[in-house]
Motif scaffolding. Structure first.
Motif, PDB file in Angstrom:
ATOM      1  N   LEU A   1      -1.415  -1.444  -3.880  1.00  0.00           N
ATOM      2  CA  LEU A   1      -2.570  -0.605  -3.547  1.00  0.00           C
ATOM      3  C   LEU A   1      -2.095   0.845  -3.567  1.00  0.00           C
ATOM      4  O   LEU A   1      -1.403   1.278  -2.651  1.00  0.00           O
ATOM      5  CB  LEU A   1      -3.111  -0.959  -2.164  1.00  0.00           C
ATOM      6  N   ASP A   2      -2.411   1.539  -4.620  1.00  0.00           N
ATOM      7  CA  ASP A   2      -1.955   2.919  -4.735  1.00  0.00           C
ATOM      8  C   ASP A   2      -3.127   3.857  -4.501  1.00  0.00           C
ATOM      9  O   ASP A   2      -4.120   3.800  -5.215  1.00  0.00           O
ATOM     10  CB  ASP A   2      -1.358   3.168  -6.111  1.00  0.00           C
ATOM     11  N   VAL A   3      -2.987   4.691  -3.493  1.00  0.00           N
ATOM     12  CA  VAL A   3      -4.068   5.610  -3.141  1.00  0.00           C
ATOM     13  C   VAL A   3      -3.632   7.028  -3.487  1.00  0.00           C
ATOM     14  O   VAL A   3      -2.603   7.494  -3.006  1.00  0.00           O
ATOM     15  CB  VAL A   3      -4.415   5.511  -1.649  1.00  0.00           C
ATOM     16  N   PHE A   4      -4.389   7.674  -4.349  1.00  0.00           N
ATOM     17  CA  PHE A   4      -4.092   9.055  -4.727  1.00  0.00           C
ATOM     18  C   PHE A   4      -5.194   9.958  -4.215  1.00  0.00           C
ATOM     19  O   PHE A   4      -6.354   9.730  -4.512  1.00  0.00           O
ATOM     20  CB  PHE A   4      -3.986   9.178  -6.256  1.00  0.00           C
ATOM     21  N   PHE A   5      -4.811  10.970  -3.480  1.00  0.00           N
ATOM     22  CA  PHE A   5      -5.798  11.929  -3.009  1.00  0.00           C
ATOM     23  C   PHE A   5      -6.037  12.973  -4.081  1.00  0.00           C
ATOM     24  O   PHE A   5      -5.100  13.538  -4.624  1.00  0.00           O
ATOM     25  CB  PHE A   5      -5.322  12.611  -1.726  1.00  0.00           C
ATOM     26  N   ILE A   6      -7.288  13.214  -4.397  1.00  0.00           N
ATOM     27  CA  ILE A   6      -7.619  14.304  -5.306  1.00  0.00           C
ATOM     28  C   ILE A   6      -7.828  15.561  -4.481  1.00  0.00           C
ATOM     29  O   ILE A   6      -7.391  16.642  -4.836  1.00  0.00           O
ATOM     30  CB  ILE A   6      -8.878  13.965  -6.120  1.00  0.00           C
ATOM     31  N   SER A   7      -8.467  15.403  -3.339  1.00  0.00           N
ATOM     32  CA  SER A   7      -8.755  16.552  -2.502  1.00  0.00           C
ATOM     33  C   SER A   7      -8.829  16.068  -1.055  1.00  0.00           C
ATOM     34  O   SER A   7      -9.395  15.017  -0.799  1.00  0.00           O
ATOM     35  CB  SER A   7     -10.074  17.161  -2.952  1.00  0.00           C
TER      36      SER A   7
ATOM     37  N   PRO B   1       0.827  -1.205   0.000  1.00  0.00           N
ATOM     38  CA  PRO B   1       0.000   0.000   0.000  1.00  0.00           C
ATOM     39  C   PRO B   1       0.866   1.261   0.000  1.00  0.00           C
ATOM     40  O   PRO B   1       1.905   1.297   0.645  1.00  0.00           O
ATOM     41  CB  PRO B   1      -0.785  -0.114   1.314  1.00  0.00           C
ATOM     42  N   ASN B   2       0.454   2.237  -0.769  1.00  0.00           N
ATOM     43  CA  ASN B   2       1.131   3.524  -0.760  1.00  0.00           C
ATOM     44  C   ASN B   2       0.106   4.629  -0.931  1.00  0.00           C
ATOM     45  O   ASN B   2      -0.898   4.439  -1.615  1.00  0.00           O
ATOM     46  CB  ASN B   2       2.160   3.602  -1.887  1.00  0.00           C
ATOM     47  N   VAL B   3       0.382   5.743  -0.298  1.00  0.00           N
ATOM     48  CA  VAL B   3      -0.547   6.872  -0.350  1.00  0.00           C
ATOM     49  C   VAL B   3       0.201   8.085  -0.866  1.00  0.00           C
ATOM     50  O   VAL B   3       1.328   8.347  -0.437  1.00  0.00           O
ATOM     51  CB  VAL B   3      -1.123   7.171   1.056  1.00  0.00           C
ATOM     52  N   GLU B   4      -0.391   8.801  -1.800  1.00  0.00           N
ATOM     53  CA  GLU B   4       0.217  10.036  -2.291  1.00  0.00           C
ATOM     54  C   GLU B   4      -0.681  11.208  -1.942  1.00  0.00           C
ATOM     55  O   GLU B   4      -1.849  11.244  -2.333  1.00  0.00           O
ATOM     56  CB  GLU B   4       0.412   9.928  -3.800  1.00  0.00           C
ATOM     57  N   LEU B   5      -0.130  12.131  -1.159  1.00  0.00           N
ATOM     58  CA  LEU B   5      -0.903  13.319  -0.777  1.00  0.00           C
ATOM     59  C   LEU B   5      -0.514  14.533  -1.608  1.00  0.00           C
ATOM     60  O   LEU B   5      -1.271  15.482  -1.720  1.00  0.00           O
ATOM     61  CB  LEU B   5      -0.673  13.657   0.697  1.00  0.00           C
ATOM     62  N   SER B   6       0.699  14.492  -2.170  1.00  0.00           N
ATOM     63  CA  SER B   6       1.218  15.697  -2.843  1.00  0.00           C
ATOM     64  C   SER B   6       0.688  15.794  -4.263  1.00  0.00           C
ATOM     65  O   SER B   6       1.441  15.757  -5.217  1.00  0.00           O
ATOM     66  CB  SER B   6       2.731  15.661  -2.877  1.00  0.00           C
TER      67      SER B   6
ATOM     68  N   THR C   1      -4.051  19.585  -1.175  1.00  0.00           N
ATOM     69  CA  THR C   1      -4.120  20.522  -0.060  1.00  0.00           C
ATOM     70  C   THR C   1      -2.877  21.410  -0.106  1.00  0.00           C
ATOM     71  O   THR C   1      -1.820  20.968  -0.550  1.00  0.00           O
ATOM     72  CB  THR C   1      -4.201  19.781   1.292  1.00  0.00           C
ATOM     73  N   PRO C   2      -2.978  22.643   0.335  1.00  0.00           N
ATOM     74  CA  PRO C   2      -1.799  23.513   0.290  1.00  0.00           C
ATOM     75  C   PRO C   2      -0.659  23.020   1.178  1.00  0.00           C
ATOM     76  O   PRO C   2       0.489  23.410   0.990  1.00  0.00           O
ATOM     77  CB  PRO C   2      -2.337  24.853   0.802  1.00  0.00           C
ATOM     78  N   ALA C   3      -0.970  22.149   2.132  1.00  0.00           N
ATOM     79  CA  ALA C   3       0.068  21.712   3.068  1.00  0.00           C
ATOM     80  C   ALA C   3       1.060  20.729   2.441  1.00  0.00           C
ATOM     81  O   ALA C   3       2.154  20.547   2.936  1.00  0.00           O
ATOM     82  CB  ALA C   3      -0.577  21.074   4.283  1.00  0.00           C
TER      83      ALA C   3
END
Lengths: 323, 341
Positions: free
Chosen positions: B197-203, B124-129, B133-135
């Protein structure tokens, strides 16, 4: 990708993994050929475009673009024939540059393009590779000429484009297809369109809307002649056996200016016709973008009028803060 | 703080967004302690979750995928299966042990389950960038928040033992036993499916953990693995592209996580304390003013995991109430994941 260990993420097993190989595609070449997608549109017909703005509330502007796959997903095989294009763009800023940064008289534009690991047929990594950097530079050139940067001295804006699904370089069954880079032109055109819509959504002053468009010269599949070439707009590389040349432009329709050209392949003696085709394609996508932006703007002002009317009423309900 | 009783001085009023930005803590407290209509700034009651929206199977190049929305938080998860050959597995798992459990019946054996973890069959991996979000601005390494999010997700995947090793195992039974033609041939393990499992945040608008976990659950439920077999002729693992032979994953239950944030009100003077509110499914603004967080993972009334950090408000009684809230939430999420409205 076994050697590529990243200590800040979860890594795959160190032995490395392989994409599955499908038996029938190895054993029966005729079966393989039946899976080949073909272009059902006319040479000047574009794929349908779906665009939505303001998808990310915390960003100052954002947009989502989807160009659905034109050939229907067949239910008889697990192998997808072609891929669609799905891109999100988010604008952060304009915000003041940090104090340590040197003085800049105009807006500093930073563009980042990233493929999701599941965007293409071969899994991609998390660390940006050269293709993504290259796309980022192309996108920056396309956008820089449009933004009126002098109105934001000492500030910067981030354009972040994420490709959730990208067009392919060719049909997966053709061995020569991968790595040819035809799909990147479509991706770039999509990036330009979606980023431009997001910039408009963010309310950053621009001289015009820039839109991306692609045209290609292909060998005519119906004729026997090797030299019989056809120009098509908005090519889906997987649908064409042989792409001879292709060109992506960033085009300002109302000023008739081009901010970005990326041309590949054997163009022949007359490159203008190809560029002309690409600008036609971008005008086609501009029609959609314009419509969407106008609708979004209308909805926004409608909301503002209503909220200003309701403000008087709400004041009584507002919680007061004293002391 | 709100509506002082004795002769208030002329009140200073701001439009809502400015009030929220200038003094977030009193803003939320004023909302929560309003006597008649105690709602949060986002219009929800303290115990109210956001309705989950789940959309599966929209990505072309994935074996399973899901787009999940929780209010303004939206996330895409893609599950991609690739093959790990037996000869590429490190020597930690002795082939003999695998052979013994290679049979389908040996599934509930605890020893066999370790394969998923020791061989790292789940990635599993998560991408927030992603500009979500501005953070989190791209170009930097994953932040501490992103890393801790991945670690929590991974440990939840393993501790709930969500996936069965037999679903991921690729076995092969030769037609004849090479050593003894009379005896029945032995089943041997030839490889494993590895699930990326690749999780990409859109917002992101708060509660990244629940959104990530929900998207992983929905994507895993949507996943179909092609039928894979060992081919003697080419001595490798081949797959069939026939959709009717593809299998879905048999998940062990459906653990659903629910996150809560504790908002501590400030008293008027020293020593005095304001009220305390436990907010379900906090959004980004609420996460900014809360310190204590609780995450309860339940599966049909059974607690699978409890995580709590940051403060001392939630005691035994409150925790009991939170488990109850999480159990109610489970039914809602279960309906959304299995496609019922």
């Amino acid at each position: 990708m076994a050697t590529n260990t990243d200590r800040r993420r979860n890594n795959p097993p160190s032995g490395g993994t392989h994409a599955p190989v499908f038996a029938r595609t190895l054993r029966e070449p005729e079966y393989l050929q039946t899976l080949r997608p073909t272009r059902t549109r006319g040479p000047n017909e574009l794929r349908r475009i779906f665009l939505q703005t303001s998808i990310i509330p915390s960003a100052s502007g954002s947009a989502y673009l989807e160009i659905p796959s034109s050939s229907a997903n067949s239910s008889s095989t697990l192998i997808p024939p072609t891929s669609s294009l799905k891109i999100t763009a988010s604008i952060q800023g304009p915000k003041p540059l940090p104090r340590s940064a040197p003085f800049s008289p105009s807006l500093l534009l930073t563009t980042t393009v990233k493929f999701a690991p599941f965007a293409t047929r071969h899994r991609r990594g998390y660390i940006r590779d050269n293709t993504e950097r290259d796309l980022g530079v192309h996108l920056e050139t396309a956008l820089r000429a449009v933004i009126i940067g002098e109105r934001w001295p000492k500030s910067g804006v981030e354009v972040v484009v994420t490709i959730l699904e990208g067009d392919e370089d060719g049909w997966w069954g053709d061995a020569h297809a991968s790595g040819s880079g035809w799909g990147l032109l479509n991706v770039l055109a999509g990036c330009i369109t979606v980023a431009s819509a997001a910039i408009t959504d963010a309310g950053i002053d621009c001289v015009d809307m820039v839109c991306g468009g692609v045209a290609a010269i292909i060998r005519n599949p119906d004729s026997r002649d090797e030299e019989d070439l056809v120009r098509v707009l908005d090519p889906c590389p997987a649908e064409h056996k042989q792409v001879v040349a292709a060109c992506a432009v960033g085009y300002l329709a109302s000023r008739d200016e081009v901010t970005e050209i990326w041309m590949k392949g054997d163009v022949g003696p007359d490159p203008d016709a190809l560029i002309e085709g690409a600008t036609h394609a971008s005008v086609g996508s501009l029609a959609v973008v314009k419509e969407v932006l106008l609708e979004a703007l209308q909805a926004k002002f409608q909301g503002q009028i209503e909220s200003s009317q309701g403000a008087q009423k709400r004041k009584a309900q507002d919680v007061e803060m004293t002391g | 703080m709100a509506t002082a009783a004795s002769a208030p001085p002329p009140a200073l009023t701001f439009p809502r967004p400015i009030f929220a930005a200038v003094s977030p803590h009193p803003f939320l407290q004023a909302h929560l302690s309003a006597s008649k209509t105690a709602v949060r700034a986002n219009g929800r009651a303290a115990h109210e979750f956001r309705a989950p929206g789940v959309n599966t199977g929209s990505l072309t190049h994935c074996n399973g995928s899901a787009v999940v929305r929780l209010g303004n938080t939206s996330v895409v998860c893609g599950v991609r299966a690739e093959i790990l050959k037996e000869e590429d597995t490190p020597g930690t798992s002795s082939p003999a042990a695998v052979n013994a459990n290679g049979d389908v019946e040996g599934d509930e054996d605890a020893g066999a389950e370790d394969e998923v973890e020791t061989l790292r069959l789940l990635v599993p991996n998560v991408e927030l960038s992603t500009g979500s979000t501005p953070a989190h601005i791209p170009g930097n390494a994953p932040s501490t928040f992103a890393q801790s999010l991945i670690t929590r997700i991974r440990s939840l995947l393993h501790s709930t033992r969500l996936l069965r090793a037999r679903d991921l195992r690729i076995t092969y039974t030769p037609t004849t036993n090479p050593e003894d033609p009379e005896a029945a041939p032995e089943t041997e393990s030839k490889g494993y499916w590895v699930l990326y499992l690749d999780v990409f945040f859109i917002s992101i608008d708060g509660n990244a953990f629940d959104a990530t976990w929900l998207s992983i659950l929905a994507a895993l439920k949507n996943t179909r693995l092609p039928h894979a077999y060992f081919d003697e002729e080419c001595e490798g693992i081949l797959c069939s592209d026939d959709p009717s032979e593809a299998r879905t994953l048999q998940l062990r239950g459906l653990p659903v996580s629910s996150s809560f944030a504790v908002f501590e009100g400030r008293g008027e003077g020293d020593g005095e304390t304001g009220g305390e509110w436990v907010l379900s499914d906090p959004d980004a603004f609420e996460e900014g003013v809360c310190r204590e967080t609780v995450t309860v993972t339940v599966d049909r009334g059974v607690i699978r995991r409890v995580e709590k950090s940051g403060g001392g408000v939630v005691g035994r009684e409150t925790m009991k109430a939170l488990v109850k809230r999480a159990t109610e939430r489970w039914a809602v999420v279960e309906g959304a994941v299995s496609g019922r409205p």
